[in-house]
Structures are given as C-alpha cells and as structure tokens.
Design a protein around this motif. Structure first.
Motif: not given
Length: 236
Positions: A21-22, A27-28, A35-39, A87-88
């Motif tokens: 979630x972090x 925006x990684x 895809x976010x759901x894959x992570x 930069x993150x």
C-alpha cells in the motif's frame, strides 16, 4: 577493523501488505507499469506462503537470521530505476535527490549478486552494516560474503528507506555496493552508490540540507558515517 555500530535498534518493517500500500500511495505502480492490484496480490500471497506479516525488526548488526518483520518488498530495478524512486524519498518535508555528478545513476547494475527474475521480489534479513562504518567497500565486500550476506543493490536500499525512513539516520547511513557500473572496457567504475543525508553544502544547495541523498563514494575510501546495507537472501 573496529566495530562502530550504532546503539539504535530499528523497528520491524511494516507487514508486506502495508508495504504494498505504501508503494501504491507513492505512485510506484505507474512508474513500474505494474497494476496496483498485482502488487497487492503478490504481498498477500507471499505473506501466506512465508508468514512474513509481523516481527521483531531489522538490524544494525548481524543477527540470528531472517525472520518476520525483516522482509522487504522490492520492485526489480529493470521496472523502475533508481532515478525514478529517489524523488519519492522524504525526510521531513525534503524530497530525495541524486547528486548532480551522478547522471549515470541508472547504469549502476547488480554486480556479483543475482536478483530474482520477476518484477516483484523479497529481500530478507536486512542490516544497515553500522559495524562496518569507516571500512572501505573493498574491505566490506569480502567480510559480508564471509558472513553469508549479500550486499543490497541501490534500488533495494531506496525501497528500504521508503518503507522505513528511520533506516537513514544522520551519521549512520549506508552504501549499496551490490550495484556497480561496468565501463565499456569491461572494468568496474571506482564509484560505489550510497544513500545518506545531505548537509546542504556545495552543489547540493542549502535548500537540500537534511534531504535524503543518493550519491557515490570511491571503492577504496572509508567514511565514518556509512555502513554497508545487506541482506541474507532474495526470493520471489
């Protein structure tokens, strides 16, 4: 070599689903094309498979070995380079930056270490290597190998600080000597990547004082404020 360890004990890394979630909040997924759901799914499945959902923490010196709470979720550097991740980083309100004389930061690649052949993977048994502060990379690398440890690559070090900002402590920062730059003639560049805290001097600029900084140090030089980040292993 003398032991110059910090007395600071780092707390446990967040559970893998929280780490996912972090990364998503930063925006990684967009940077990496994943895809976010894959992570999220990967973090859940590896937690179920390995039980890496809570634990005792990461270290500043060699510990008994990997366990829950010292496992880092990493995105392969082929999917998101160090220049995009840096930069993150944040320390207070200061974003991270790459030093101006390291425009080739993304050309530093794993050297002498093997990363899993997958977009997402785990790094276990994280240690900042404070005991090796004031050692040179040339001295530290064989010592880590003798302990059965693997040096972190630069992107892994950045991921660690993204998840655990306290891993970057003034006077106790670290090099990531698993990343090296191979020159056209096949020899290794004498620079080794490191992550530390800017003093706002020189070309950094006063406005960057206290910001997280990705830079480099010479292979044969020693620095009192830099240890050597390492882990006990990597896996999918």
């Amino acid at each position: 070599m003398p032991d110059t360890s910090s007395n600071t004990a780092l707390s446990a890394l967040p559970p893998l689903p929280d780490q996912a979630e972090r990364l998503i909040a930063l925006g990684v997924p967009e940077l990496a094309g994943i895809p976010a759901d894959e992570i999220r799914a990967y973090a859940r499945s590896t937690t179920a498979d390995h039980g890496t959902d809570s634990g005792t923490g990461t270290g500043t010196g060699p510990g008994p070995g990997p366990g829950p709470g010292d496992t880092l979720l990493a995105v392969h550097p082929d999917r998101v380079p160090a220049s995009a991740l840096t930069p993150l980083l944040r320390r207070g309100d200061k974003p991270g930056f790459v030093v101006v004389d390291m425009p080739d930061v993304d050309d530093f690649a794993p050297a002498g270490v093997e990363l899993p052949d997958s977009a997402l993977y785990l790094v276990t048994g994280l240690d900042r290597g404070d005991r090796m502060a004031n050692w040179s990379p040339e001295e530290a690398l064989p010592a880590l190998a003798g302990e059965g440890r693997t040096p972190l690559v630069l992107s892994e070090g950045i991921h660690w600080v993204l998840q655990q900002p306290a891993a970057l402590e003034r006077n106790h920062c670290f090099m990531t000597i698993g990343s090296r730059l191979r020159k056209a003639n096949g020899t290794l560049d004498a620079r080794t990547p490191a992550i530390w805290i800017s003093n706002g001097t020189g070309r950094d600029g006063r406005e960057r004082r206290d910001a997280p900084k990705v830079g480099w140090c010479w292979w044969g030089n020693r620095h009192t404020w830099l240890g050597f980040a390492s882990g006990t292993g990597r896996g999918e």
